[in-house]
Design a protein around this motif. Structure first.
Motif, PDB file in Angstrom:
ATOM      1  N   GLU A 158      16.199  33.866 -22.644  1.00 20.18           N
ATOM      2  CA  GLU A 158      15.199  33.589 -21.811  1.00 20.18           C
ATOM      3  C   GLU A 158      14.704  32.427 -21.720  1.00 20.18           C
ATOM      4  O   GLU A 158      14.132  31.941 -20.644  1.00 20.18           O
ATOM      5  CB  GLU A 158      13.987  34.641 -22.058  1.00 20.18           C
ATOM      6  N   ILE A 159      14.619  31.468 -22.778  1.00 20.49           N
ATOM      7  CA  ILE A 159      13.750  30.320 -22.773  1.00 20.49           C
ATOM      8  C   ILE A 159      15.033  29.570 -21.944  1.00 20.49           C
ATOM      9  O   ILE A 159      14.472  28.536 -21.271  1.00 20.49           O
ATOM     10  CB  ILE A 159      13.854  29.938 -24.234  1.00 20.49           C
ATOM     11  N   LEU A 160      16.280  29.606 -22.141  1.00 17.63           N
ATOM     12  CA  LEU A 160      17.209  28.758 -21.387  1.00 17.63           C
ATOM     13  C   LEU A 160      17.318  29.250 -19.998  1.00 17.63           C
ATOM     14  O   LEU A 160      17.260  28.267 -19.145  1.00 17.63           O
ATOM     15  CB  LEU A 160      18.749  28.725 -21.916  1.00 17.63           C
ATOM     16  N   GLY A 161      17.089  30.569 -19.576  1.00 17.14           N
ATOM     17  CA  GLY A 161      16.852  30.756 -18.301  1.00 17.14           C
ATOM     18  C   GLY A 161      15.734  30.165 -17.694  1.00 17.14           C
ATOM     19  O   GLY A 161      15.772  29.872 -16.362  1.00 17.14           O
ATOM     20  N   LEU A 162      14.614  30.110 -18.313  1.00 12.68           N
ATOM     21  CA  LEU A 162      13.371  29.250 -17.857  1.00 12.68           C
ATOM     22  C   LEU A 162      13.693  28.014 -17.386  1.00 12.68           C
ATOM     23  O   LEU A 162      13.016  27.317 -16.363  1.00 12.68           O
ATOM     24  CB  LEU A 162      12.271  29.625 -18.640  1.00 12.68           C
ATOM     25  N   LEU A 163      14.182  27.252 -18.561  1.00 14.20           N
ATOM     26  CA  LEU A 163      14.474  25.588 -18.218  1.00 14.20           C
ATOM     27  C   LEU A 163      15.432  25.230 -17.373  1.00 14.20           C
ATOM     28  O   LEU A 163      15.392  24.442 -16.383  1.00 14.20           O
ATOM     29  CB  LEU A 163      14.718  25.206 -19.739  1.00 14.20           C
ATOM     30  N   PHE A 164      16.790  26.236 -17.445  1.00 15.61           N
ATOM     31  CA  PHE A 164      17.830  25.676 -16.723  1.00 15.61           C
ATOM     32  C   PHE A 164      18.120  26.912 -15.575  1.00 15.61           C
ATOM     33  O   PHE A 164      19.214  27.234 -15.395  1.00 15.61           O
ATOM     34  CB  PHE A 164      18.980  25.648 -17.643  1.00 15.61           C
ATOM     35  N   PHE A 165      17.078  27.290 -14.817  1.00 16.55           N
ATOM     36  CA  PHE A 165      17.296  28.400 -13.777  1.00 16.55           C
ATOM     37  C   PHE A 165      18.125  27.726 -12.439  1.00 16.55           C
ATOM     38  O   PHE A 165      18.819  28.520 -11.936  1.00 16.55           O
ATOM     39  CB  PHE A 165      15.913  28.862 -13.134  1.00 16.55           C
ATOM     40  N   ALA A 166      18.385  26.450 -12.333  1.00 13.65           N
ATOM     41  CA  ALA A 166      19.043  26.047 -11.207  1.00 13.65           C
ATOM     42  C   ALA A 166      20.598  26.186 -11.696  1.00 13.65           C
ATOM     43  O   ALA A 166      21.465  25.928 -10.803  1.00 13.65           O
ATOM     44  CB  ALA A 166      18.582  24.856 -10.866  1.00 13.65           C
ATOM     45  N   HIS A 167      20.682  26.132 -12.935  1.00 13.47           N
ATOM     46  CA  HIS A 167      22.136  25.968 -13.516  1.00 13.47           C
ATOM     47  C   HIS A 167      22.440  26.974 -14.478  1.00 13.47           C
ATOM     48  O   HIS A 167      22.443  26.794 -15.641  1.00 13.47           O
ATOM     49  CB  HIS A 167      22.600  24.707 -14.057  1.00 13.47           C
ATOM     50  N   PRO A 168      22.958  28.386 -13.731  1.00 10.04           N
ATOM     51  CA  PRO A 168      23.191  29.420 -14.704  1.00 10.04           C
ATOM     52  C   PRO A 168      24.367  29.347 -15.653  1.00 10.04           C
ATOM     53  O   PRO A 168      24.391  29.961 -16.603  1.00 10.04           O
ATOM     54  CB  PRO A 168      23.342  30.422 -13.678  1.00 10.04           C
ATOM     55  N   GLU A 169      25.097  28.336 -15.566  1.00  6.04           N
ATOM     56  CA  GLU A 169      26.340  27.946 -16.684  1.00  6.04           C
ATOM     57  C   GLU A 169      25.797  27.530 -17.923  1.00  6.04           C
ATOM     58  O   GLU A 169      26.322  27.764 -18.975  1.00  6.04           O
ATOM     59  CB  GLU A 169      27.312  27.051 -16.064  1.00  6.04           C
ATOM     60  N   TYR A 170      24.446  27.044 -17.881  1.00  9.33           N
ATOM     61  CA  TYR A 170      24.075  26.542 -19.174  1.00  9.33           C
ATOM     62  C   TYR A 170      23.249  27.865 -20.126  1.00  9.33           C
ATOM     63  O   TYR A 170      23.171  27.717 -21.157  1.00  9.33           O
ATOM     64  CB  TYR A 170      22.761  25.762 -18.857  1.00  9.33           C
ATOM     65  N   MET A 171      23.167  29.052 -19.586  1.00  9.86           N
ATOM     66  CA  MET A 171      23.084  30.212 -20.085  1.00  9.86           C
ATOM     67  C   MET A 171      23.813  30.817 -21.258  1.00  9.86           C
ATOM     68  O   MET A 171      23.563  31.137 -22.098  1.00  9.86           O
ATOM     69  CB  MET A 171      22.653  31.241 -19.250  1.00  9.86           C
ATOM     70  N   ASN A 172      25.141  29.960 -21.165  1.00 10.67           N
ATOM     71  CA  ASN A 172      26.152  30.622 -21.987  1.00 10.67           C
ATOM     72  C   ASN A 172      25.728  29.737 -23.560  1.00 10.67           C
ATOM     73  O   ASN A 172      26.250  30.108 -24.666  1.00 10.67           O
ATOM     74  CB  ASN A 172      27.430  30.013 -21.701  1.00 10.67           C
TER      75      ASN A 172
END
Length: 108
Positions: free
Chosen positions: A54-68
């Protein structure tokens, strides 16, 4: 950030208590520094580890590939919790006049 603040403030306090040979005061400083350090470090680390996706989703919402990278964040934040405890411990040991011990432990 919190552990480095505690480590910076405990160094001269531990050094003074050791210099005046007041073991009760030194023990109190050590107990208080660990208590306040762990009071902040453990909940923050567990919170970040549990909600890393969730934290990565908030920080990098424009780049979903960072969610990995959420699993890497969970592992790294737990490692930083141990490093924070080391930082406080190293400052205490340096304050009582043994600066080489934290160096050897960090190399190990």
């Amino acid at each position: 950030m919190i552990s480095s603040s505690i480590a910076t403030s405990i160094l001269p306090a531990a050094s003074e208590a050791f210099a005046i040979n007041n073991s009760f005061l030194l023990q109190r400083y050590v107990e208080e520094s660990y208590k306040y350090g762990l009071f902040f470090i453990v909940p923050m680390s567990l919170g970040i580890a549990i909600f890393s996706r969730e934290i990565l989703g908030l920080l990098f919402f424009a780049h979903p590939e960072y969610m990995n990278g959420f699993s890497a964040l969970s592992i790294l934040v737990l490692g930083m919790a141990f490093y924070s405890i080391y930082s406080i411990s190293a400052s205490i040991v340096q304050g009582i006049g043994n600066p080489k011990i934290p160096l050897y432990l960090l190399i190990f």
